[in-house]
Design an enzyme around this catalytic site. Structure first.
Site, PDB file in Angstrom:
ATOM      1  N   SER A  14      -9.554  -2.650   6.721  1.00 24.18           N
ATOM      2  CA  SER A  14      -9.126  -1.715   5.205  1.00 24.18           C
ATOM      3  C   SER A  14      -8.338  -3.296   4.765  1.00 24.18           C
ATOM      4  O   SER A  14      -7.836  -2.598   4.304  1.00 24.18           O
ATOM      5  CB  SER A  14      -8.016  -0.742   6.000  1.00 24.18           C
ATOM      6  OG  SER A  14      -8.956  -0.083   6.101  1.00 24.18           O
ATOM      7  N   SER A  47      -8.950   0.029   2.994  1.00 25.40           N
ATOM      8  CA  SER A  47      -9.041   1.321   2.071  1.00 25.40           C
ATOM      9  C   SER A  47      -7.005   0.861   1.504  1.00 25.40           C
ATOM     10  O   SER A  47      -7.094   1.658   0.329  1.00 25.40           O
ATOM     11  CB  SER A  47      -8.082   2.216   2.937  1.00 25.40           C
ATOM     12  OG  SER A  47      -7.648   2.092   4.239  1.00 25.40           O
ATOM     13  N   LYS A  72       0.849  -1.327  -0.148  1.00 26.62           N
ATOM     14  CA  LYS A  72      -0.060  -0.033  -0.092  1.00 26.62           C
ATOM     15  C   LYS A  72       0.884   0.793   0.089  1.00 26.62           C
ATOM     16  O   LYS A  72       1.660   1.069   0.398  1.00 26.62           O
ATOM     17  CB  LYS A  72      -0.706   0.110   1.403  1.00 26.62           C
ATOM     18  CG  LYS A  72      -1.923   1.411   1.660  1.00 26.62           C
ATOM     19  CD  LYS A  72      -3.125   0.717   2.078  1.00 26.62           C
ATOM     20  CE  LYS A  72      -3.964   1.321   2.670  1.00 26.62           C
ATOM     21  NZ  LYS A  72      -4.700   1.243   4.279  1.00 26.62           N
TER      22      LYS A  72
END
Lengths: 72, 475
Positions: free
Chosen positions: B182, B158, B84
Site C-alpha cells: 500500500s 491503499s 494518510k
C-alpha cells in the site's frame, strides 16, 4: 484440491455471527476467496515446520532479529 | 519571498529544511507555497481529504518564531508534510477513507509525535482506499484519488494520497501504511520513492489497524536523502507497541555516502519476473544496467518457492481485518462501500486453524527465504507492480468476483514481503508505454533499510527519474 468452501456454510456462519447483511452473492465471493487462501496454507503446511502456536508471534520477531543485516 | 512558490515546492525536503534553518526562507513561505499548489491540484487529483490550512500556517509561524530565538526543533523544522488519514491525533477524527469511521481519537500516534518533535508541520489528511482495503486506490465513499500524471489512471492504494501528493509537489513527504503493497504501489505509479520497512522498525501505535501481523507504517519521499531524514525522525522502539524492535536504528543519511561497488544485486530467476508486462520489464532491466555501470555485480538468484506467499499474507490480513471490523460491520454495514464490505468480511470464510497455521509457518518461511536468497545476493531487485498503472475504469470492478484476480495481479510482487516482514523500497525507474511512471523494488534482509537506501541513492545519483514531475495542463 477441487473442493471449494460452501457458500451456504459461509452464509450460515456470517448470520450466526450477526452479519445479517451478508447475502448469497457476498457469501459466494467470500467462499471463493477463502478457498484459495485455505488451499495455499494446506500446500505450504505439508513441507514446512511450524512454530509452536503459542510462540509464533515472538518467534517471528526473534527470527527477524536473528537474520538481521549486521549494523554498518 | 526570495524564491518563487513553484521553485519552493520543487525543492527536496532536505533542501527545504536547510533553507528554513539557514533563514533563507520562512516556514510560512513554504507552507503558503504548498497550500497554493494544493488549491490548484486538488480539483484534478483529490489527494487530500482535509487541508489544515490555518492550523498549518499557525504552526509555521510558531516554527519561525522559535527559529528567530535560536530554537530549532530538529531536522524537519518548519517543513510541511501530509499523511494518510489513519494516523490518529487526539481530538481529531481520522476518517480512514470511510463514512463508517469511529469518532475523534483520544490519543496521538507515535509517528506523528516523533515528526512533531522533529519540527515537521502537518498540512492535511490524505485520501486512501476505504479502511486501507484495496490496492487500486478506488474510494467510492470519499471519491477516488487520481494519478497526477494522468487523472484517468489509478493512484494505486491503499495510501493513494501519499504518492499523488508527494509526486505533485504538494508536500515534502508522507506517512502511509503498507499491509500488502500500500505504500510501494502508489509510489510506483506516481514516480516517487516508497518504503515498507522491516516489520517492527516503526511503531504502529495510533495507526488504524488492519492486520496487526502484516501492517507496517511506510514513508513516501522524492529523494533517498529525504527518505533517510524522515526515517531518522521516526524509527525505533516504542514502549506502546510491543511489535517494535529493541534495536537502535542506524544513522540513515550517513549510510547514503557509501557506493555500491562490489555489491551483489540479485535478480530472481522465478516467480517475481513472471506475469510482468514488456514495458515494465524493459524499465526494470534498464535499471540493472545502471547498477552494472556503477560497479555492482548483477547476479541471478535461485528463489525458494514463493507461489503461496501472497495467499498466506491474505489469510493473516483478512482474518484479522474481519475480526477488527466485525462489530462495525454488524452495526454500520450500509456505511461501507459494497466492495470494501466484502473484503472486510472475507475472514468469515477462513477457518481459525488455517489462520493459526499461517502465523505458525511464518518464522520457518522467512528463515528459509532469507538464508536462501541473501546467501546469493546483498539486495534483491524486482518489479514493484508488474503491469502499467491501469485506468480507474479498468479496475472499477466493485464487489465482482474478478476483483480478487485484479488484486492478486497488483500485489504479486509486494505482498510476499509483508508476510515475510522484510524491508522493500520502490524506486522510480522510468515510464511505461501509457506514459505513467514505473519502478523497481529493492528488498533486503531484516533491518537492511540503510542498505536499500544506499543502493537506491547510488541509482538516483546516476539517473534523473526522481526529478521528473507531473504538470498541470495549461489553462
Amino acid at each position: 484440491m477441487a473442493e471449494t468452501i460452501d457458500a451456504q456454510a459461509v452464509l450460515i456462519l456470517a448470520h450466526t455471527q450477526g452479519q445479517t447483511w451478508v447475502d448469497v452473492e457476498t457469501a459466494k465471493r467470500i467462499a471463493a476467496a477463502a478457498t484459495t487462501a485455505v488451499q495455499a496454507v494446506a500446500a505450504v503446511a505439508s513441507g514446512v515446520a511450524a512454530a509452536p502456536l503459542e510462540d509464533s508471534a515472538l518467534e517471528f520477531a526473534a527470527t527477524l532479529e536473528a537474520l538481521a543485516e549486521p549494523q554498518l | 519571498m526570495s524564491a518563487g512558490a513553484d521553485e519552493i515546492t520543487g525543492w527536496s525536503l532536505a533542501h527545504a529544511a536547510r533553507a528554513v534553518s539557514a533563514g533563507n526562507v520562512s516556514s510560512r513561505e513554504i507552507v503558503s507555497a504548498c497550500l497554493a499548489r494544493i488549491e490548484r491540484w486538488q480539483p484534478r487529483i483529490h489527494s487530500f481529504l482535509d487541508v489544515f490550512g490555518e492550523k498549518a500556517l499557525e504552526a509555521a509561524d510558531r516554527a519561525d518564531a522559535a527559529l528567530a530565538l535560536g530554537r530549532s526543533a530538529g531536522a524537519l523544522h518548519g517543513v510541511p508534510l501530509a499523511h494518510k488519514d489513519m494516523f490518529y491525533r487526539a481530538g481529531r477524527v481520522s476518517t480512514m477513507g470511510s463514512n463508517a469511521a469511529p469518532p475523534a481519537a483520544t490519543t496521538t500516534s507515535t509517528l506523528l509525535e516523533r515528526l512533531d518533535r522533529a519540527g515537521a508541520i502537518e498540512l492535511g489528511a490524505l485520501n486512501m482506499s476505504e479502511f486501507a482495503l484495496g490496492p487500486t486506490g478506488h474510494n467510492a465513499s470519499k471519491g477516488h484519488c487520481r494519478n497526477p500524471w494522468n487523472p484517468a489512471h489509478v493512484a494505486c492504494g491503499s495510501s493513494s494520497g501519499g504518492g499523488s501528493t508527494v509526486a505533485a509537489r504538494l508536500a515534502f513527504g508522507s506517512l502511509g501504511s503498507d499491509t500488502g503493497g500500500s505504500v510501494r504501489l502508489p509510489a510506483s505509479v506516481t514516480g516517487v520513492l516508497g518504503l515498507k520497512p522491516t516489520y517492527g522498525l516503526l511503531s504502529g501505535y495510533g495507526m488504524m489497524p488492519l492486520s496487526h501481523s502484516a501492517d507496517t507504517p511506510g514513508v513516501f519521499a522524492r529523494t533517498t536523502l529525504d527518505l533517510a531524514l524522515l526515517l531518522n525522525a521516526i524509527a525505533g522502539h516504542d514502549s506502546r507497541d510491543s511489535r517494535t524492535s529493541p534495536r537502535t536504528p542506524p544513522n540513515y543519511p550517513a549510510a547514503l555516502s557509501a557506493d555500491v561497488r562490489g555489491l551483489r544485486i540479485g535478480v530472481p530467476q522465478s516467480f517475481f519476473l513472471e506475469q510482468v508486462s514488456e514495458d515494465v520489464a524493459r524499465a526494470v532491466q534498464a535499471s540493472l544496467r545502471v547498477f552494472t555501470s556503477l560497479g555492482a555485480q548483477v547476479v541471478p538468484v535461485s528463489m525458494p518457492d514463493c507461489e503461496h506467499l501472497t495467499e498466506l499474507s491474505r489469510v493473516l490480513v483478512y482474518s484479522e481485518a474481519t475480526a477488527i471490523h466485525a462489530a462495525n460491520l454488524r452495526a454500520r454495514s450500509a456505511d461501507y462501500s459494497p466492495q470494501v464490505r466484502v473484503r472486510a468480511a472475507t475472514g468469515l470464510g477462513i477457518p481459525a486453524p488455517v489462520y493459526a497455521q499461517a502465523l505458525a509457518l511464518r518464522p520457518s518461511l522467512v528463515d528459509r527465504f532469507v538464508r536462501s536468497v541473501f546467501a546469493q545476493c546483498d539486495v534483491l531487485h524486482l518489479p514493484t507492480l508488474g503491469i502499467p498503472a491501469p485506468t480507474i475504469e479498468e479496475t472499477d470492478v466493485g464487489g465482482a468476483a474478478v476483483m480478487w484476480e485484479k488484486i492478486a495481479v497488483m500485489v504479486r510482487c509486494t505482498a510476499p514481503f509483508n508476510y515475510l516482514g522484510l524491508p522493500a523500497l520502490a524506486v522510480p525507474c522510468g515510464f511505461t508505454d501509457n506514459g505513467l511512471p514505473t519502478s523497481f523494488q529493492l528488498a533486503g534482509r531484516p533491518f537492511a533499510e540503510a542498505t536499500l537506501l544506499r543502493v537506491a541513492h547510488a541509482y538516483e545519483q546516476a539517473t534523473d527519474w526522481h526529478l521528473r514531475k507531473p504538470e498541470l495542463p495549461k489553462a
